[in-house]
Design a protein around this motif. Structure first.
Motif, PDB file in Angstrom:
ATOM      1  N   GLU A  99      92.342  23.829  15.608  1.00  0.00           N
ATOM      2  CA  GLU A  99      91.548  24.271  14.530  1.00  0.00           C
ATOM      3  C   GLU A  99      90.971  25.598  14.633  1.00  0.00           C
ATOM      4  O   GLU A  99      90.243  26.003  13.786  1.00  0.00           O
ATOM      5  N   SER A 100      91.619  26.422  15.297  1.00  0.00           N
ATOM      6  CA  SER A 100      91.378  27.850  15.603  1.00  0.00           C
ATOM      7  C   SER A 100      91.829  28.503  14.234  1.00  0.00           C
ATOM      8  O   SER A 100      91.335  29.427  14.080  1.00  0.00           O
ATOM      9  N   ILE A 101      92.816  27.827  13.770  1.00  0.00           N
ATOM     10  CA  ILE A 101      93.341  28.405  12.278  1.00  0.00           C
ATOM     11  C   ILE A 101      92.257  28.716  11.185  1.00  0.00           C
ATOM     12  O   ILE A 101      92.393  29.536  10.269  1.00  0.00           O
ATOM     13  N   ARG A 102      91.158  27.502  11.591  1.00  0.00           N
ATOM     14  CA  ARG A 102      90.056  27.715  10.476  1.00  0.00           C
ATOM     15  C   ARG A 102      88.835  28.559  10.892  1.00  0.00           C
ATOM     16  O   ARG A 102      87.768  28.689  10.216  1.00  0.00           O
ATOM     17  N   HIS A 103      88.818  29.144  12.213  1.00  0.00           N
ATOM     18  CA  HIS A 103      87.576  29.820  12.595  1.00  0.00           C
ATOM     19  C   HIS A 103      87.350  31.291  12.287  1.00  0.00           C
ATOM     20  O   HIS A 103      87.592  32.394  12.832  1.00  0.00           O
ATOM     21  N   LEU A 104      87.506  31.390  10.876  1.00  0.00           N
ATOM     22  CA  LEU A 104      87.439  32.687  10.095  1.00  0.00           C
ATOM     23  C   LEU A 104      86.257  32.702   9.332  1.00  0.00           C
ATOM     24  O   LEU A 104      85.959  31.668   8.455  1.00  0.00           O
ATOM     25  N   ASN A 105      85.536  33.990   9.071  1.00  0.00           N
ATOM     26  CA  ASN A 105      84.465  34.009   8.312  1.00  0.00           C
ATOM     27  C   ASN A 105      84.032  35.516   8.118  1.00  0.00           C
ATOM     28  O   ASN A 105      84.039  36.261   9.223  1.00  0.00           O
ATOM     29  N   ASP A 106      83.675  35.932   7.087  1.00  0.00           N
ATOM     30  CA  ASP A 106      83.284  37.346   6.929  1.00  0.00           C
ATOM     31  C   ASP A 106      82.312  37.696   7.551  1.00  0.00           C
ATOM     32  O   ASP A 106      81.945  38.937   7.771  1.00  0.00           O
ATOM     33  N   LYS A 107      81.262  36.818   7.909  1.00  0.00           N
ATOM     34  CA  LYS A 107      80.114  37.045   8.749  1.00  0.00           C
ATOM     35  C   LYS A 107      80.340  37.223  10.081  1.00  0.00           C
ATOM     36  O   LYS A 107      79.296  37.619  10.730  1.00  0.00           O
ATOM     37  N   ILE A 108      81.590  36.960  10.612  1.00  0.00           N
ATOM     38  CA  ILE A 108      81.723  36.908  12.051  1.00  0.00           C
ATOM     39  C   ILE A 108      82.757  38.046  12.093  1.00  0.00           C
ATOM     40  O   ILE A 108      83.812  38.152  11.415  1.00  0.00           O
ATOM     41  N   ASP A 109      82.876  38.533  13.350  1.00  0.00           N
ATOM     42  CA  ASP A 109      83.939  39.651  13.628  1.00  0.00           C
ATOM     43  C   ASP A 109      85.012  39.014  14.497  1.00  0.00           C
ATOM     44  O   ASP A 109      84.976  38.734  15.597  1.00  0.00           O
ATOM     45  N   PHE A 110      86.094  38.490  13.746  1.00  0.00           N
ATOM     46  CA  PHE A 110      87.182  37.705  14.345  1.00  0.00           C
ATOM     47  C   PHE A 110      87.686  38.251  15.728  1.00  0.00           C
ATOM     48  O   PHE A 110      88.034  37.743  16.633  1.00  0.00           O
ATOM     49  N   LYS A 111      87.717  39.659  15.552  1.00  0.00           N
ATOM     50  CA  LYS A 111      88.248  40.348  16.558  1.00  0.00           C
ATOM     51  C   LYS A 111      87.616  39.895  17.996  1.00  0.00           C
ATOM     52  O   LYS A 111      88.160  39.731  19.246  1.00  0.00           O
ATOM     53  N   ASP A 112      86.409  39.569  17.919  1.00  0.00           N
ATOM     54  CA  ASP A 112      85.443  39.392  19.201  1.00  0.00           C
ATOM     55  C   ASP A 112      85.448  37.945  19.498  1.00  0.00           C
ATOM     56  O   ASP A 112      84.465  37.720  20.392  1.00  0.00           O
ATOM     57  N   VAL A 113      85.659  37.038  18.743  1.00  0.00           N
ATOM     58  CA  VAL A 113      85.350  35.559  18.727  1.00  0.00           C
ATOM     59  C   VAL A 113      86.263  34.842  19.943  1.00  0.00           C
ATOM     60  O   VAL A 113      87.163  34.845  20.108  1.00  0.00           O
ATOM     61  N   THR A 114      85.279  34.453  20.866  1.00  0.00           N
ATOM     62  CA  THR A 114      85.705  33.625  22.118  1.00  0.00           C
ATOM     63  C   THR A 114      84.813  32.544  22.393  1.00  0.00           C
ATOM     64  O   THR A 114      83.991  32.223  21.838  1.00  0.00           O
ATOM     65  N   VAL A 115      85.489  31.644  23.042  1.00  0.00           N
ATOM     66  CA  VAL A 115      84.756  30.400  23.415  1.00  0.00           C
ATOM     67  C   VAL A 115      84.926  30.288  24.824  1.00  0.00           C
ATOM     68  O   VAL A 115      85.983  30.292  25.405  1.00  0.00           O
ATOM     69  N   LYS A 116      84.359  29.063  25.199  1.00  0.00           N
ATOM     70  CA  LYS A 116      84.501  28.656  26.676  1.00  0.00           C
ATOM     71  C   LYS A 116      85.605  27.969  26.866  1.00  0.00           C
ATOM     72  O   LYS A 116      86.188  27.213  26.072  1.00  0.00           O
ATOM     73  N   ALA A 117      86.423  28.187  27.804  1.00  0.00           N
ATOM     74  CA  ALA A 117      87.696  27.873  28.331  1.00  0.00           C
ATOM     75  C   ALA A 117      87.917  26.614  28.886  1.00  0.00           C
ATOM     76  O   ALA A 117      88.798  25.668  28.779  1.00  0.00           O
TER      77      ALA A 117
END
Length: 243
Positions: free
Chosen positions: A123-141
């Protein structure tokens, strides 16, 4: 002469829908055969550890889910094999050493197959939004964060629609953002990569920068890195400029 490409997915539905969608725009879909492993990547490691000479194609052919898909094919019918799996660090059998071993074992599409990982999952393919900076998007591993729900709340609806509705232009945007992110993970530059980056290199940097120090992963899909490897930098850039 072998002229088919085998795509191996962890599951039977989501991954196939995604790859089928972008194959319409970027790959000759008539050459692609889809099948499912039906278990997580760590089970693949278990089977490989029990049989170092594991024949992946025969293993896949024996699975009921692939009976109709692979029954008429022989291994020699396929020139290339690509595997798409989730990192899924909270899984019961999850160990980072297993991922390293798998990436070393499945590192050539013309031999045993080449493994591509999504962090944390498809589902990471869909984790995009103009309101978030995708460069810094991390999640708990290392824990179950209900990532699908997170993507549904953070990803823009235009990227969350059924993959069959994604246009060529949208796919170009998705590919560019994830390739920028891939390059950032490895080089700290959020820009289009200047060279091919191997899956093992991406994982090593995920380990060093995110997983070991913070138990996080930088969100990244497996599919844009695959398409970059498939075409090479110059040809893919030409295709992206056609949007």
């Amino acid at each position: 002469m072998a002229n088919k490409i085998l795509f191996v997915f962890e599951g039977e539905c989501t991954e196939k829908n995604i790859v089928s969608s972008f194959s319409q725009h970027f790959v000759n879909e008539s050459t692609v055969i889809y099948c499912a492993y039906c278990q997580e990547v760590y089970q693949l490691h278990k089977e490989l550890s029990e049989d170092e000479d594991l024949d992946l194609f025969l293993l896949l052919k024996e699975k009921p889910a692939n009976e109709g898909t692979l029954s008429s094919f022989k291994k020699d019918d396929f020139a290339e094999i690509y595997l798409f799996f989730d990192y899924d660090g909270h899984a019961t059998k999850a160990e980072d050493e297993k991922i390293t071993e798998l990436l070393n074992a499945f590192d050539n599409e013309t031999e045993r197959g080449k493994l591509y990982l999504s962090y944390p999952m498809v589902e990471s393919i869909r984790h995009l939004n103009d309101k978030i900076d995708f460069k810094d998007v991390t999640v708990k591993a290392k824990e179950n964060i209900r990532y699908k729900n997170l993507v549904n709340s953070e990803g823009h609806e235009i990227y969350r629609q059924h993959p069959s509705k994604l246009t060529y232009t949208l796919w170009c945007e998705i590919i560019v953002q994830h390739l920028y992110k891939m390059n950032f993970i490895v080089s700290d530059n959020f820009s289009f990569p200047e060279s091919i980056i191997e899956q093992k290199v991406i994982f090593d940097h995920q380990l060093a920068k995110y997983i070991k120090p913070y138990e996080l992963v930088a969100v990244l899909s497996s599919f844009p890195p695959f398409i970059l490897d498939y075409y090479g930098i110059d040809t893919l850039l030409e295709k992206l400029e056609q949007k």
